[in-house]
Design a protein around this motif. Structure first.
Motif, short mmCIF file in Angstrom:
data_model
loop_
_atom_site.label_atom_id
_atom_site.label_comp_id
_atom_site.label_asym_id
_atom_site.label_seq_id
_atom_site.Cartn_x
_atom_site.Cartn_y
_atom_site.Cartn_z
N ILE A 59 11.58 36.86 32.10
CA ILE A 59 10.53 37.32 31.18
C ILE A 59 10.25 38.82 31.36
O ILE A 59 9.88 39.50 30.40
N GLY A 60 10.50 39.33 32.54
CA GLY A 60 10.32 40.78 32.76
C GLY A 60 11.29 41.61 31.95
O GLY A 60 11.06 42.80 31.71
N ASP A 61 12.40 41.01 31.50
CA ASP A 61 13.35 41.71 30.61
C ASP A 61 13.10 41.34 29.15
O ASP A 61 13.90 41.70 28.28
N GLY A 62 12.09 40.53 28.88
CA GLY A 62 11.87 40.05 27.50
C GLY A 62 12.87 38.98 27.10
O GLY A 62 13.01 38.66 25.93
N ASN A 63 13.58 38.41 28.08
CA ASN A 63 14.66 37.42 27.81
C ASN A 63 14.18 36.01 28.16
O ASN A 63 13.91 35.72 29.32
N ILE A 64 14.06 35.17 27.13
CA ILE A 64 13.61 33.79 27.34
C ILE A 64 14.70 32.82 26.93
O ILE A 64 15.31 32.96 25.87
N HIS A 65 14.95 31.84 27.80
CA HIS A 65 15.80 30.72 27.40
C HIS A 65 14.85 29.69 26.78
O HIS A 65 14.20 28.91 27.48
#
Ligand SMILES: Cc1cc2nc3c(=O)[nH]c(=O)nc-3n(C[C@H](O)[C@H](O)[C@H](O)COP(=O)(O)OP(=O)(O)OC[C@H]3O[C@@H](n4cnc5c(N)ncnc54)[C@H](O)[C@@H]3O)c2cc1C
Length: 470
Positions: A380-386
């Motif tokens: 989430i710190g990279d804005g990347n959500i599975h």
């Protein structure tokens, strides 16, 4: 051209050990991690050197035979699954070619397993920071071909940020030696960045010069329960603003992800007495032995408790506790398999819009698929959500999975409206080729096609993956 002719030509270069053609031995090379795709191939070529890779490509190019490069075959979008032609497996190219402690670089064959590179760097007193749950089987060539992300992107960047030079075999069989260990090199187009992330469609990576970093000497890992998504982002900005570069990982688990990982993975234990709507695993590291990260993490958590941003938290007291906390996060994909069918999304939006995305997308999919269990988690710190969706408890698996494409479109439309990406780190492969055409601009698709046609005019390198040429 017959298959016998192709086999004979390849065996003449690679020897019998370098060619696999019987059906049962070929089987592992024809499917992928999730069992979603099954492919076919004439045979599997297993070259042991860059020169042999070049020979294989020349032989195939002369005969117009497609080539699918394959590393550890841990990819999640079907990119390494063949549709006929030759699978070119890099698995025999495992040499660490050089390690330069002054330049802080390690030069490796593309077939090196990621964990082996981490170990080689570690033994020399350095860190190679690329880290993902598949690190025991994925290969660096596959990592660079997919521009893999993983759990330390926040601090060290994606795979492509860790590379100074690459060596690749191009579609006509020529070897490009771009193994430069330079931190500055403004001499024209940066071709390595074209080939990295191209998933084997522009060239076959055979070697790379990778950056190493000072090893972390202090590390603090905390696992937190939080009241909601806004609190997750609130905690992220607090810790990022106070810890700066020391913030190495900031990973998120939803309530379902936490329930699945504690229920299905035998040694996983919930560190808290009560359940929370959201969870975060965060890690601070520093190469400076004197840095007091314990105080730093405690100060952030105290403030967050007082302001109601964090409801509960534990800090690992030793390496085994740290590993136990990481296992909670890293075993979510495995745990989710026990809950039946799952429709997956690997998306990214700006960090400032993550909470809004999850809230909006959750409401929409709950309406479309009543009873769906949203098992979202990720970097989430990279804005990347599975943003993964487990089937309702009483649903039929096949019927649920039949909704995959329809739901993907709905979710990806929400992502696109927020300026996001429909594939944050897993790539395009076979699975998302139509998304490239749908979500990218005409100009971008034209540029991609022009590059592909220029570098692979016969379309023999991993055809049908990443970019549709028609
Ligand atoms: C449990 C698990 C966790 C994962 N976690 C993450 C994660 O956190 N972050 C992430 O980014 N990914 C993750 N992945 C996905 C996967 O591990 C990565 O995409 C990895 O980089 C793929 O490497 P590989 O060697 O297995 O490549 P493969 O699966 O063999 O190939 C992937 C693609 O690269 C091409 N390719 C492979 N080798 C070469 C080469 N030498 N030259 C040119 N093209 C090549 C293939 O043709 C294919 O298109 C995960 C997968 C699993 C199973």
């Amino acid at each position: 051209m017959t298959q016998d002719d192709l086999k004979a030509a390849l065996e003449a270069v690679l020897g019998p050990k370098g060619v696999i053609s019987d059906a049962s031995s070929m089987e592992p090379y024809l499917t992928e991690e999730r069992g979603r795709y099954w492919g076919t191939a004439a045979l599997v070529a297993r070259p042991a050197s860059t020169e042999e890779v070049a020979e294989v490509v020349r032989i195939c190019a002369e005969r117009d035979v497609p080539i699918v490069p394959q590393g550890g075959n841990t990819g999640l979008v079907g990119g390494a699954v063949p549709d006929g032609g030759v699978v070119l497996s890099l698995g025999r190219m495992k040499t660490i070619r050089a390690l330069d402690p002054v330049n802080q670089t390690i030069t490796v064959d593309a077939g090196c397993i990621l964990a082996d590179i981490q170990t080689a760097a570690d033994e020399a007193g350095f860190l190679f920071p690329l880290s993902l749950a598949a690190e025991g089987s994925c290969q660096i060539g596959g990592n660079l071909a997919t521009n893999a992300g993983g759990v330390q992107v926040l601090r060290y960047g994606n795979a492509r940020d860790l590379v100074l030079g690459i060596e690749a075999v191009m579609a006509d069989g020529r070897i490009w030696n771009g193994l430069r260990g330079l931190r500055k090199d403004n001499t024209g187009y940066d071709l390595k960045h074209l080939i990295m992330g191209s998933e084997g469609t522009l060239g076959i990576i055979t070697g790379a010069v990778l950056k190493m970093f000072p090893k972390p000497r202090v590390r603090e890992t905390a696992f937190c329960g939080l009241p909601g998504l806004d609190a997750v982002i609130g905690l992220f900005t607090r810790v990022r603003d106070s810890a700066g570069d020391a913030l190495t990982a900031f990973e998120y688990l939803s309530a379902h992800a936490m329930a699945f990982t504690t229920q299905h993975i035998p040694d996983n234990r919930d560190p808290f007495d009560s359940r929370h709507p959201c969870y975060v695993l965060m890690e601070l590291t520093s190469p400076r032995a004197g840095d007091d990260l314990r105080s730093a993490i405690e100060t952030v958590l105290e403030g967050a408790f007082e302001d109601g941003v964090v409801s509960d938290a534990v800090i690992a007291e030793n390496e085994s506790q740290r590993q136990a906390l990481w296992n909670l996060r890293e075993s979510v994909p495995e745990a989710q398999k026990h809950e039946g069918g799952s429709i997956k999304h690997d998306i990214a939006v700006p960090v400032s819009l993550v909470a809004e995305f999850i809230t909006e997308a959750s409401a929409v999919v709950e309406k479309e698929l009543p009873g769906v269990r949203i098992c979202d988690f990720g970097h989430i710190g990279d804005g990347n959500i599975h943003f993964n969706l487990s089937q309702p408890l009483d649903a039929d698996r096949a019927t649920f999975l039949g909704e995959w494409e329809r739901i993907n479109h709905i979710v990806h439309d929400i992502v696109a409206a927020k300026g996001g990406s429909f594939s944050a780190e897993h790539g395009v492969g076979k699975m998302k080729v139509s998304d490239v055409i749908h979500y990218k601009s005409v100009v971008e698709v034209d540029m991609m096609r022009t590059i592909k046609r220029a570098l692979d005019p016969k379309n023999i390198l991993n055809p049908g993956k990443v970019i549709d040429l028609n």
